[in-house]
Design a protein around this motif. Structure first.
Motif, PDB file in Angstrom:
ATOM      1  N   SER A  74      55.233  15.147 -35.685  1.00  0.00           N
ATOM      2  CA  SER A  74      56.499  14.464 -35.958  1.00  0.00           C
ATOM      3  C   SER A  74      56.336  12.948 -35.878  1.00  0.00           C
ATOM      4  O   SER A  74      56.876  12.212 -36.715  1.00  0.00           O
ATOM      5  N   ALA A 118      66.402  17.581 -44.842  1.00  0.00           N
ATOM      6  CA  ALA A 118      65.615  18.416 -43.924  1.00  0.00           C
ATOM      7  C   ALA A 118      66.200  18.393 -42.523  1.00  0.00           C
ATOM      8  O   ALA A 118      66.217  19.419 -41.818  1.00  0.00           O
ATOM      9  N   TRP A 119      66.676  17.226 -42.083  1.00  0.00           N
ATOM     10  CA  TRP A 119      67.226  17.079 -40.730  1.00  0.00           C
ATOM     11  C   TRP A 119      68.521  17.867 -40.558  1.00  0.00           C
ATOM     12  O   TRP A 119      68.785  18.435 -39.495  1.00  0.00           O
ATOM     13  N   SER A 120      69.334  17.917 -41.602  1.00  0.00           N
ATOM     14  CA  SER A 120      70.638  18.571 -41.496  1.00  0.00           C
ATOM     15  C   SER A 120      70.577  20.072 -41.729  1.00  0.00           C
ATOM     16  O   SER A 120      71.575  20.770 -41.541  1.00  0.00           O
ATOM     17  N   THR A 121      69.439  20.588 -42.150  1.00  0.00           N
ATOM     18  CA  THR A 121      69.315  22.027 -42.370  1.00  0.00           C
ATOM     19  C   THR A 121      69.328  22.772 -41.041  1.00  0.00           C
ATOM     20  O   THR A 121      68.560  22.440 -40.141  1.00  0.00           O
ATOM     21  N   ALA A 154      68.466  25.311 -38.095  1.00  0.00           N
ATOM     22  CA  ALA A 154      67.156  25.864 -37.749  1.00  0.00           C
ATOM     23  C   ALA A 154      66.986  27.285 -38.252  1.00  0.00           C
ATOM     24  O   ALA A 154      65.901  27.663 -38.712  1.00  0.00           O
ATOM     25  N   GLY A 163      66.494  27.064 -42.123  1.00  0.00           N
ATOM     26  CA  GLY A 163      65.179  26.507 -42.423  1.00  0.00           C
ATOM     27  C   GLY A 163      64.050  27.469 -42.115  1.00  0.00           C
ATOM     28  O   GLY A 163      63.061  27.541 -42.865  1.00  0.00           O
ATOM     29  N   GLU A 190      57.096  23.895 -39.734  1.00  0.00           N
ATOM     30  CA  GLU A 190      58.550  23.921 -39.946  1.00  0.00           C
ATOM     31  C   GLU A 190      59.270  23.035 -38.947  1.00  0.00           C
ATOM     32  O   GLU A 190      60.242  22.349 -39.302  1.00  0.00           O
ATOM     33  N   TRP A 244      58.807  19.506 -40.004  1.00  0.00           N
ATOM     34  CA  TRP A 244      59.617  19.252 -41.200  1.00  0.00           C
ATOM     35  C   TRP A 244      61.066  18.936 -40.848  1.00  0.00           C
ATOM     36  O   TRP A 244      61.683  18.059 -41.467  1.00  0.00           O
ATOM     37  N   CYS A 245      61.627  19.624 -39.857  1.00  0.00           N
ATOM     38  CA  CYS A 245      63.031  19.406 -39.528  1.00  0.00           C
ATOM     39  C   CYS A 245      63.236  18.362 -38.428  1.00  0.00           C
ATOM     40  O   CYS A 245      64.380  18.017 -38.125  1.00  0.00           O
ATOM     41  N   SER A 246      62.167  17.843 -37.820  1.00  0.00           N
ATOM     42  CA  SER A 246      62.333  16.879 -36.733  1.00  0.00           C
ATOM     43  C   SER A 246      61.785  15.490 -37.050  1.00  0.00           C
ATOM     44  O   SER A 246      62.140  14.525 -36.360  1.00  0.00           O
ATOM     45  N   GLN A 298      63.034  28.810 -34.110  1.00  0.00           N
ATOM     46  CA  GLN A 298      61.965  28.927 -35.106  1.00  0.00           C
ATOM     47  C   GLN A 298      60.923  29.958 -34.690  1.00  0.00           C
ATOM     48  O   GLN A 298      60.483  30.778 -35.504  1.00  0.00           O
TER      49      GLN A 298
END
Length: 316
Positions: free
Chosen positions: A103, A132-135, A137, A140, A185, A188-190, A253
């Motif tokens: 990250s 990506a941040w708003s998806t 968990a 995603g 993953e 990607w989201c963090s 996740q």
């Protein structure tokens, strides 16, 4: 007779310590409302967590069909004597370290890139990152599972299409592959949080500093490494601490993408392990003990990291 000239004695300014004390009191007053709110929201749950860990607390006790039995530190002794606990702890530390490092690298690199490109590419980059941040968990995780599906996944089709042996390859069967997929993953989201934080710090650097470095012949890489990163180091510390806290207690996740911890529990982390012990095994006392251990580990790691950074000369 020649008169001797004496230098006037200049007294040391005494206003600086007073100013620091006054600023410290003002900071405490500003932070006091938030501190009271956090204490009200966290104190009682933590108290109950610690209290339950001292009792033999299962489903009969929760339903009121059996009396509570005080065990003291027996749950902690039982936990620390389990080989599986130490294996899960090692998995958690390694997994969290990979997620934090990924990250920070991705977020910081994209923040530097965003500070050097034009408005339109920067806007598209931020829109993609915020998407990506708003998806959620859960969503995603299922999207990534679909992309890496054994039979119908796009990744396997592309890799096998260029001649690589990835036809019907299972990304979630092996321990390393499953942890790597989940870590990707999580990164990607963090990474957008790190990217936005570091971009704000980079934009706060005076342009004159970077222009002077450019006139001295410093390359873009040299300016980034020797000027930008040291000046945004306090923000990097904040992003690192936040990433450690988030990635150390990842649950959704891992649970979704490895179907509850992988084959024979090979992909367990502490949060999923605590869930299994508390709810699947109905040993709430043992699950609470795992939660207390996790909290102490997070406080210790975060405290040591912040202390080491405050001792650094680059701390602002």
């Amino acid at each position: 007779m020649v008169a001797q000239q004496t230098r006037p004695v200049v007294a040391a300014p005494a206003k600086a310590p007073r100013r620091r004390r006054r600023d410290g009191r003002a900071a405490i007053l500003y932070l006091l409302p938030a501190g009271i709110l956090l204490a009200a929201l966290l104190a009682y749950p933590i108290y109950e967590l610690v209290l339950i860990s001292f009792y033999d607390y299962g489903q009969p006790q929760a339903a009121g069909n059996a009396p509570l039995v005080f065990l003291g530190f027996a749950s902690y002794a039982d936990l620390l004597s389990q080989v599986q606990f130490w294996t899960v702890l090692g998995n958690t530390v390694g997994f969290a370290a990979a997620c934090v490092l990924g990250s920070l690298l991705v977020g910081t690199g994209l923040a530097v890139l965003a500070s050097r490109v034009r408005a339109l590419p920067r806007m598209l980059l931020f829109l993609a990152a915020l998407g990506a941040w708003s998806t959620p968990a859960m969503a995603g995780s299922y999207v990534w599972l679909f992309l890496f599906d054994t039979d119908f996944g796009l990744v396997n089709e592309v890799l096998s299409g260029i001649g690589l042996p990835f036809e019907h390859h299972s990304w979630t069967f092996g321990t390393i592959g499953a942890f790597g997929l989940v870590a990707a993953e999580v990164v990607w989201c963090s990474f957008p949080f790190v990217m936005v934080t570091m971009y704000a710090g980079i934009k706060g650097i005076p342009d004159e500093v970077l222009e002077a470095a450019s006139l001295d012949g410093a390359s873009a890489w040299r300016s980034t490494w020797a000027i930008v990163l040291p000046m945004v180091r306090p923000l990097l510390v904040i992003a690192t601490v936040q990433s450690i806290i988030w990635d150390f207690k990842v649950f959704t996740q891992i649970y979704v993408m490895t179907n509850g911890g992988g084959v024979a529990g090979r992909n367990l982390v502490l949060n999923v392990y605590a869930y299994q012990q508390a709810f699947a095994g109905q040993e709430y006392g043992l699950g609470s003990a795992i939660g207390v251990v996790m909290t102490l580990l997070l406080l210790s790691v975060t405290g040591l990291y912040v202390r080491s950074q405050r001792r650094s000369a680059a701390w602002l």
